[in-house]
Design an enzyme around this catalytic site. Sequence first.
Site, short mmCIF file in Angstrom:
data_model
loop_
_atom_site.label_atom_id
_atom_site.label_comp_id
_atom_site.label_asym_id
_atom_site.label_seq_id
_atom_site.Cartn_x
_atom_site.Cartn_y
_atom_site.Cartn_z
N GLY A 194 38.52 56.61 5.51
CA GLY A 194 37.70 57.10 6.63
C GLY A 194 38.46 57.09 7.94
O GLY A 194 37.88 56.86 9.01
N ASP A 245 41.17 60.31 4.36
CA ASP A 245 39.84 60.75 4.78
C ASP A 245 39.45 61.94 3.91
O ASP A 245 40.32 62.62 3.34
CB ASP A 245 39.86 61.17 6.27
CG ASP A 245 38.46 61.20 6.86
OD1 ASP A 245 38.10 60.24 7.57
OD2 ASP A 245 37.73 62.17 6.62
N ASP A 253 38.43 61.35 -1.26
CA ASP A 253 36.98 61.18 -1.32
C ASP A 253 36.73 59.82 -1.97
O ASP A 253 37.03 59.64 -3.16
CB ASP A 253 36.40 62.33 -2.17
CG ASP A 253 34.91 62.21 -2.39
OD1 ASP A 253 34.31 61.21 -1.94
OD2 ASP A 253 34.34 63.13 -3.01
N GLY A 272 37.39 58.91 11.33
CA GLY A 272 36.18 58.55 12.07
C GLY A 272 36.50 57.83 13.37
O GLY A 272 37.65 57.71 13.79
N GLN A 273 35.42 57.32 13.98
CA GLN A 273 35.52 56.74 15.32
C GLN A 273 36.44 55.51 15.35
O GLN A 273 37.29 55.37 16.22
CB GLN A 273 34.10 56.35 15.77
CG GLN A 273 33.98 55.99 17.22
CD GLN A 273 32.64 55.30 17.54
OE1 GLN A 273 31.85 54.99 16.64
NE2 GLN A 273 32.39 55.07 18.81
N TYR A 332 21.84 52.85 4.98
CA TYR A 332 23.12 52.38 5.55
C TYR A 332 23.15 50.85 5.54
O TYR A 332 24.11 50.23 5.08
CB TYR A 332 23.24 52.94 6.97
CG TYR A 332 24.39 52.43 7.79
CD1 TYR A 332 25.70 52.72 7.45
CD2 TYR A 332 24.16 51.69 8.95
CE1 TYR A 332 26.75 52.28 8.24
CE2 TYR A 332 25.19 51.26 9.75
CZ TYR A 332 26.49 51.54 9.39
OH TYR A 332 27.53 51.10 10.17
N LYS A 357 25.48 48.29 3.37
CA LYS A 357 26.39 47.36 4.06
C LYS A 357 26.11 45.91 3.62
O LYS A 357 27.03 45.12 3.44
CB LYS A 357 26.26 47.49 5.58
CG LYS A 357 26.85 48.77 6.14
CD LYS A 357 28.37 48.78 6.01
CE LYS A 357 29.02 50.05 6.54
NZ LYS A 357 30.45 50.14 6.26
#
Length: 319
Positions: free
Chosen positions: A7, A31, A49, A10-11, A146, A150
Amino acid sequence: MKAFITGAGGQIGHDLVAALLSSGHDVVSTDLLDRPAHHQSQEPWLRLDVTDAAAVEAALLEARPDIVFHLAAILSATGEKDPALAYAVNQTGTWNVLEGCRKAGVGRLMFTSSIAVFGPLPDAGPGQSLPDPTPDVMALRPTTMYGVTKAAGELLCDYYTRRWNVDCRGVRFPGLISATLPGGGSSDYALFMYVDGVRHGRYEAFCRPDTRIPLMYMPDGVSALLQLASAQRGALTRSIYNIAAFSPRADEIAASVRRAVPGLQITYAPDPLRQGILDSWPPALDDSAARRDWQWRPTYSLDAMTDHLVPRVRELLAT
Ligand code: AKB
């Protein structure tokens, strides 16, 4: 060390990769998508993926990293629109990455958990919520897919550490704020105040002005991951730690941004889905275990973040 990132587009990936490279580490970024245009770095980039177990295993066997930073996830608001996707990426993806680590002999995995693992306590009366601040050890009652994934990921981290000797550690991130465009989280109202504040001079927040959740500036979030990654295992009393920086109300964030963006207009039109998610999260986190075990301390207050961030948002929007 050689770090493998899932990932990475991402941010968190944007800032974590830059921090790892500037400290001289080798990085393999992965990613689902190509390297985003705003990523300046030149490290190897692999399309991966995390729901594809064979591809994850092959990539880890090929790279043989010392450490994996597992960032790939679908965030809370997007996850409620497509819970099956959130389950596939967050739950199956985490399983695949843990299994890949085990098979490739990866010694350490950093897991990115979230305040979303918490939720209203079953025996709380009307109007009662989580303790303020909420401690590490607390019944986990997430209300979003989510959060569910987690919380399960945290348990898997403990399991793999105990059973397979993959040393898994992680932090429960507050809503993270950085000079990037928001990406499907419920905490995005805070980031939008900066981005739309600079871009349009106004923003209509999808939450009430009294909404209060834990937030953190990204440089502190990245430091937390790197500090915990290099802590001695013997000093750790947990696998997953609360970390905290500040917990302002939404209207206090607006006031802070207005100092740097004069004339900013913020209005409030709560969206039932995202407001419901925000109301299920703790107002603040107790991070005393992280402070004690690996000397965690945030650097940025809300106003210090605003002063640093607004010029960076201006740069982002100019490109
Ligand atoms: C979200 O809003 O879903 C995330 C988080 C708090 O984990 N930013």
